[in-house]
Design a protein around this motif. Structure first.
Motif, PDB file in Angstrom:
ATOM      1  N   ARG A   1      -7.527   0.392 -10.827  1.00 26.05           N
ATOM      2  CA  ARG A   1      -7.391   1.982 -10.796  1.00 26.05           C
ATOM      3  C   ARG A   1      -5.635   1.916 -10.437  1.00 26.05           C
TER       4      ARG A   1
ATOM      5  N   SER B   1      -4.082   4.186  -7.579  1.00 26.58           N
ATOM      6  CA  SER B   1      -4.752   4.600  -6.577  1.00 26.58           C
ATOM      7  C   SER B   1      -5.815   3.377  -6.284  1.00 26.58           C
ATOM      8  N   ASN B   2      -4.949   2.246  -6.192  1.00 28.69           N
ATOM      9  CA  ASN B   2      -5.517   0.956  -5.793  1.00 28.69           C
ATOM     10  C   ASN B   2      -5.100   0.627  -4.073  1.00 28.69           C
ATOM     11  N   ALA B   3      -6.118   0.850  -3.277  1.00 25.22           N
ATOM     12  CA  ALA B   3      -5.840   0.709  -1.972  1.00 25.22           C
ATOM     13  C   ALA B   3      -5.490  -0.819  -1.661  1.00 25.22           C
TER      14      ALA B   3
ATOM     15  N   TYR C   1       5.002   5.933  -2.406  1.00 20.24           N
ATOM     16  CA  TYR C   1       4.084   5.031  -2.632  1.00 20.24           C
ATOM     17  C   TYR C   1       4.353   4.165  -3.505  1.00 20.24           C
TER      18      TYR C   1
ATOM     19  N   GLU D   1       2.907  -0.057  -5.507  1.00 26.27           N
ATOM     20  CA  GLU D   1       1.929  -0.877  -5.681  1.00 26.27           C
ATOM     21  C   GLU D   1       2.502  -2.209  -6.061  1.00 26.27           C
TER      22      GLU D   1
ATOM     23  N   SER E   1       3.937   8.593 -13.217  1.00 30.58           N
ATOM     24  CA  SER E   1       3.267   7.741 -11.963  1.00 30.58           C
ATOM     25  C   SER E   1       3.087   6.442 -12.383  1.00 30.58           C
TER      26      SER E   1
ATOM     27  N   LYS F   1       0.447   4.760 -12.949  1.00 30.62           N
ATOM     28  CA  LYS F   1      -0.586   4.611 -13.793  1.00 30.62           C
ATOM     29  C   LYS F   1      -0.301   4.517 -15.309  1.00 30.62           C
TER      30      LYS F   1
ATOM     31  N   ASP G   1       5.807   5.485  -7.283  1.00 27.84           N
ATOM     32  CA  ASP G   1       5.811   6.645  -7.629  1.00 27.84           C
ATOM     33  C   ASP G   1       7.015   7.321  -7.056  1.00 27.84           C
TER      34      ASP G   1
ATOM     35  N   LYS H   1       2.165   9.907  -5.855  1.00 28.87           N
ATOM     36  CA  LYS H   1       2.002  10.167  -4.501  1.00 28.87           C
ATOM     37  C   LYS H   1       2.978  10.242  -3.408  1.00 28.87           C
TER      38      LYS H   1
END
Length: 285
Positions: free
Chosen positions: A32, A35-37, A51, A53, A70, A72, A91, A97
């Protein structure tokens, strides 16, 4: 009010169709992205919490999404490039986020945000891919912080806010959508959408002389049916000292989705090979 809501719905449909926010257009990824913790984190820089990743290892590669997008949006690129690169994707402020409560938004602010992120992550230089407004941010990052950008690939990018750089139908639509947003209750979501539309309507202002400051090798990409006219994309490539031009047929704004496999391979090859200037009789090769 019904007419206003219809216009707002059309705005989000446009974002999906053009690839500026493309999550619903493609097959749902196993990971994801956005939204990847396990890969995500926040960093406080320049007055807001950004935010981001990180995936993979190797030479750093920064991916910059477009207006209203974003992390994604790069679901077709992250896994591919993470095989050989340390992929950093964030982002931008007021998007995804990364909440931003300020009243104004500029491309220069976002370029400086990305520079601050790279500095925080101790990245002294990196490769960059920018899509749509992300391409504008990529150009400004290369101009304002040239030491940070090794090579730059941009697709669907404009350097002025007028009908020479944007399809006239799309340009008029932005104005109407912004007028409709002004009639809605001013929630944070509505205010952010207004900031993003206002940004596109009035910016950027990057001249041909400015583009000559981009001293890194650059791959300028566009679709032959993009909302950015081919003539404008060509002018960008012609103004940058070390630039290649790649126009994809039967493609609109979403080149990196429509031609995802080819896009990834060509950009990867561009990053891996030395730039060469082709002059004189060598143009016959």
């Amino acid at each position: 009010m019904d007419k206003v809501m219809k216009t707002i719905k059309q705005f989000f449909v446009f974002l999906l169709v053009t690839g500026i926010a493309v999550g619903a257009l493609a097959q749902r990824p196993t990971i994801r992205y956005g939204s990847n913790a396990g890969a995500g984190n926040f960093v406080s820089i320049r007055g807001f919490r950004m935010y981001y990743e990180v995936y993979g290892s190797g030479k750093p590669l920064l991916l910059i999404h477009g207006n209203g997008g974003s992390i994604k949006d790069f679901q077709h690129q992250i896994s591919y490039f993470a095989r050989n690169y340390k992929v950093i994707v964030a982002d931008s402020r007021a998007q995804g986020k990364s909440v931003d409560t300020s009243d104004t938004l500029t491309y220069e602010m976002m370029a400086d945000d990305l520079n601050a992120l790279l500095t925080t992550l101790r990245v002294d230089s990196c490769y960059v891919i920018g899509w749509s407004d992300g391409g504008i941010n990529g150009l400004l990052l290369a101009m304002r912080h040239p030491e940070k950008v090794k090579k730059l690939a941009i697709t669907g990018t404009n350097t002025s806010p007028d009908t020479t750089a944007l399809d006239p139908v799309f340009f008029r639509w932005m104005i109407n959508a912004n007028d409709s947003l002004a009639k809605l209750p001013q929630t944070r979501t509505v205010k952010d959408q207004q900031k993003l539309l206002t940004l596109m309507m009035n910016n950027p202002h990057i001249s041909s002389a400015d583009l000559k400051q981009v001293n890194c090798p650059t791959l300028v990409i566009g679709g032959d049916h993009d909302v950015i006219p081919v003539s404008h994309t060509m002018a960008i490539a012609q103004a940058i000292p070390q630039a290649y031009l790649w126009i994809l047929p039967n493609s609109g704004h979403s080149t990196l989705i429509t031609y995802k496999a080819m896009f990834n391979q060509v950009v990867s090859d561009f990053f891996n090979r030395s730039y060469r200037s082709i002059k004189g009789m060598a143009r016959l090769d």
